[in-house]
Design a protein around this motif. Structure first.
Motif, PDB file in Angstrom:
ATOM      1  N   GLU A 194       0.821  -1.213   0.000  1.00 28.03           N
ATOM      2  CA  GLU A 194       0.000   0.000   0.000  1.00 28.03           C
ATOM      3  C   GLU A 194       0.855   1.263   0.000  1.00 28.03           C
ATOM      4  OE1 GLU A 194      -2.473  -0.327   3.418  1.00 28.03           O
ATOM      5  OE2 GLU A 194      -3.545  -2.115   2.700  1.00 28.03           O
ATOM      6  N   ASN A 195       2.127   1.127   0.428  1.00 31.34           N
ATOM      7  CA  ASN A 195       3.006   2.301   0.531  1.00 31.34           C
ATOM      8  C   ASN A 195       4.333   2.098  -0.198  1.00 31.34           C
ATOM      9  OD1 ASN A 195       1.462   4.061   2.459  1.00 31.34           O
ATOM     10  ND2 ASN A 195       1.602   2.205   3.690  1.00 31.34           N
ATOM     11  N   ILE A 196       4.352   1.227  -1.180  1.00 39.17           N
ATOM     12  CA  ILE A 196       5.584   0.941  -1.891  1.00 39.17           C
ATOM     13  C   ILE A 196       5.927   2.109  -2.824  1.00 39.17           C
ATOM     14  CG2 ILE A 196       4.401  -0.307  -3.745  1.00 39.17           C
ATOM     15  CD1 ILE A 196       6.753  -2.264  -3.811  1.00 39.17           C
ATOM     16  N   PRO A 197       7.190   2.577  -2.810  1.00 37.99           N
ATOM     17  CA  PRO A 197       7.563   3.763  -3.598  1.00 37.99           C
ATOM     18  C   PRO A 197       7.901   3.475  -5.059  1.00 37.99           C
ATOM     19  CG  PRO A 197       9.415   3.071  -2.275  1.00 37.99           C
ATOM     20  CD  PRO A 197       8.277   2.156  -1.918  1.00 37.99           C
ATOM     21  N   TYR A 198       7.777   2.226  -5.471  1.00 40.10           N
ATOM     22  CA  TYR A 198       8.012   1.859  -6.865  1.00 40.10           C
ATOM     23  C   TYR A 198       7.233   0.583  -7.167  1.00 40.10           C
ATOM     24  CZ  TYR A 198      11.693  -0.379  -4.046  1.00 40.10           C
ATOM     25  OH  TYR A 198      12.388  -1.013  -3.043  1.00 40.10           O
ATOM     26  N   SER A 199       7.223   0.189  -8.400  1.00 40.23           N
ATOM     27  CA  SER A 199       6.459  -0.991  -8.794  1.00 40.23           C
ATOM     28  C   SER A 199       6.997  -2.244  -8.115  1.00 40.23           C
ATOM     29  CB  SER A 199       6.526  -1.183 -10.312  1.00 40.23           C
ATOM     30  OG  SER A 199       6.027  -2.453 -10.682  1.00 40.23           O
ATOM     31  N   LYS A 200       6.097  -3.115  -7.692  1.00 41.40           N
ATOM     32  CA  LYS A 200       6.520  -4.374  -7.084  1.00 41.40           C
ATOM     33  C   LYS A 200       7.347  -5.208  -8.054  1.00 41.40           C
ATOM     34  CE  LYS A 200       2.478  -7.250  -8.251  1.00 41.40           C
ATOM     35  NZ  LYS A 200       3.169  -8.254  -9.063  1.00 41.40           N
ATOM     36  N   ASN A 201       7.161  -4.971  -9.329  1.00 42.51           N
ATOM     37  CA  ASN A 201       7.907  -5.729 -10.336  1.00 42.51           C
ATOM     38  C   ASN A 201       9.380  -5.357 -10.393  1.00 42.51           C
ATOM     39  OD1 ASN A 201       5.633  -7.247 -11.276  1.00 42.51           O
ATOM     40  ND2 ASN A 201       4.925  -5.415 -12.334  1.00 42.51           N
ATOM     41  N   GLU A 202       9.762  -4.286  -9.684  1.00 42.86           N
ATOM     42  CA  GLU A 202      11.171  -3.922  -9.593  1.00 42.86           C
ATOM     43  C   GLU A 202      11.898  -4.701  -8.502  1.00 42.86           C
ATOM     44  OE1 GLU A 202      12.231   0.265  -9.788  1.00 42.86           O
ATOM     45  OE2 GLU A 202      10.197   0.736 -10.479  1.00 42.86           O
ATOM     46  N   ILE A 203      11.149  -5.399  -7.653  1.00 45.36           N
ATOM     47  CA  ILE A 203      11.773  -6.236  -6.623  1.00 45.36           C
ATOM     48  C   ILE A 203      12.530  -7.363  -7.311  1.00 45.36           C
ATOM     49  CG2 ILE A 203      11.329  -7.830  -4.714  1.00 45.36           C
ATOM     50  CD1 ILE A 203       8.825  -6.119  -4.076  1.00 45.36           C
ATOM     51  N   ASP A 204      13.822  -7.484  -6.997  1.00 42.91           N
ATOM     52  CA  ASP A 204      14.635  -8.509  -7.666  1.00 42.91           C
ATOM     53  C   ASP A 204      15.295  -9.484  -6.697  1.00 42.91           C
ATOM     54  OD1 ASP A 204      16.442  -6.674  -6.671  1.00 42.91           O
ATOM     55  OD2 ASP A 204      17.200  -6.032  -8.616  1.00 42.91           O
ATOM     56  N   LEU A 205      14.784  -9.528  -5.460  1.00 38.88           N
ATOM     57  CA  LEU A 205      15.274 -10.484  -4.456  1.00 38.88           C
ATOM     58  C   LEU A 205      14.236 -10.585  -3.347  1.00 38.88           C
ATOM     59  CD1 LEU A 205      17.506 -12.199  -3.006  1.00 38.88           C
ATOM     60  CD2 LEU A 205      18.369 -10.038  -2.070  1.00 38.88           C
ATOM     61  N   ILE A 206      13.943 -11.803  -2.916  1.00 34.35           N
ATOM     62  CA  ILE A 206      13.068 -12.024  -1.767  1.00 34.35           C
ATOM     63  C   ILE A 206      13.798 -12.906  -0.773  1.00 34.35           C
ATOM     64  CG2 ILE A 206      10.871 -12.952  -0.929  1.00 34.35           C
ATOM     65  CD1 ILE A 206       9.702 -12.492  -3.731  1.00 34.35           C
TER      66      ILE A 206
END
Length: 314
Positions: free
Chosen positions: A62-74
């Motif tokens: 809800e408060n992510i400053p960029y697209s979730k698709n930019e996440i490149d590691l979990i």
């Protein structure tokens, strides 16, 4: 590294100390005096470690400053997994529907939060990622023995999620200035003091005093170390978030460090010991009170023994 945003999830069921009074005759006064705990949260029958983590991630988005698709590691962290094959991190990846990125889950008991962030630090340093999601979740009540009068009343459930980037994304980011972790399995009764052996029984703590003593040594020691390595002193510290194991341990730590009680951030009183999620939940709960330029130390200690500290600057 920078923490862009942090969130948490808590189950709705509240278990007060009277539950344990009725169960095994432990009085509210006895539990409160020895642990500081008045109540804790318990996951419902249709919740587990992974579902709690996914709820925390939903709030984070809800408060992510960029697209979730930019996440490149979990990176997932827990010592109470719902599934040891479809790990916590893989469950979150499936939830987010982000394919073909590194996904790992780790456990170093209640220190797992900082070891998970340290893994992120390594991926960033190697150029293998630049925006990471760290998810910490523990479902202690799925593993504990509530009839155990030594530790059955300590445990609570909860989860937290942190979005971490290599470069600053917004002015509100918290900078990770220094992170130190270590193993102390050579100290005291490290391999016996608190254990969770699936083939035997639930979480047991036969040597709680040894845990107490070592936690009170390692947490202040590594907190001072992380400050010193950044050229700071204890007087520069604005807030301390210690692992939420026992409020008496937290008070001992701040006494050793010589810092006032108002600089201590604690949630064990109403959440119990939420494992590796405790410090991250506390960070999320208090994020709006932190001011620009303040220094926060998160320090942890876990069974095994494992320890660490992280310095954040707002």
């Amino acid at each position: 590294m920078y923490i862009n945003t942090v969130s948490h999830y808590l189950p709705s069921e509240v278990i007060g100390n009277e539950y344990f009074t009725n169960l095994n005759n432990l009085s509210n006064e006895w539990i409160t005096e020895r642990t500081g705990i008045s109540e804790r949260r318990k996951a419902s029958a249709d919740e587990n470690t992974s579902t709690m983590a996914m709820k925390a991630v939903e709030t984070l988005l809800e408060n992510i400053p960029y697209s979730k698709n930019e996440i490149d590691l979990i990176v997932g962290a827990t010592y109470t997994p719902y599934d040891t094959i479809v790990t916590l991190a893989h469950a979150v990846q499936h939830q987010l529907q982000i394919p073909d990125i590194p996904v790992v889950s780790i456990s170093s008991a209640c220190s797992s939060l900082l070891n998970a962030i340290e893994i992120v630090e390594g991926y960033f340093a190697m150029g293998k990622a630049s925006k990471a999601l760290v998810v910490v979740s523990d479902h202690n009540t799925a593993y504990y023995n509530e009839m155990d009068t030594v530790s059955g009343h300590l445990w609570g459930d909860g989860a937290s999620a942190l979005l971490i980037s290599k470069e600053r994304q917004t002015e509100g980011d918290m900078q990770i200035k220094k992170l130190i972790t270590g193993g102390a399995a050579t100290s005291g009764k490290a391999t016996e003091a608190v254990v969770l052996r699936p083939n035997d029984r639930g979480v047991v703590m036969p040597f709680g005093r040894d845990v107490f003593q070592n936690a009170c040594v390692y947490m202040p020691k590594v907190s001072q170390q992380v400050l010193q390595e950044c050229g700071l002193t204890i007087n520069d510290l604005d807030y301390l978030i210690p692992h939420q194991a026992n409020h008496r341990i937290s008070l001992n730590v701040i006494n050793t460090l010589g810092i006032p009680a108002e600089k201590l951030i604690s949630n064990i009183q109403y959440l119990g010991n939420t494992g590796c999620a405790g410090c991250a939940i506390a960070l999320s709960e208090n994020k709006d009170k932190f001011k620009k330029g303040e220094n926060i130390v998160i320090t942890v200690f876990g069974g095994g023994y494992s320890y660490g500290a992280m310095l954040l600057t707002i």
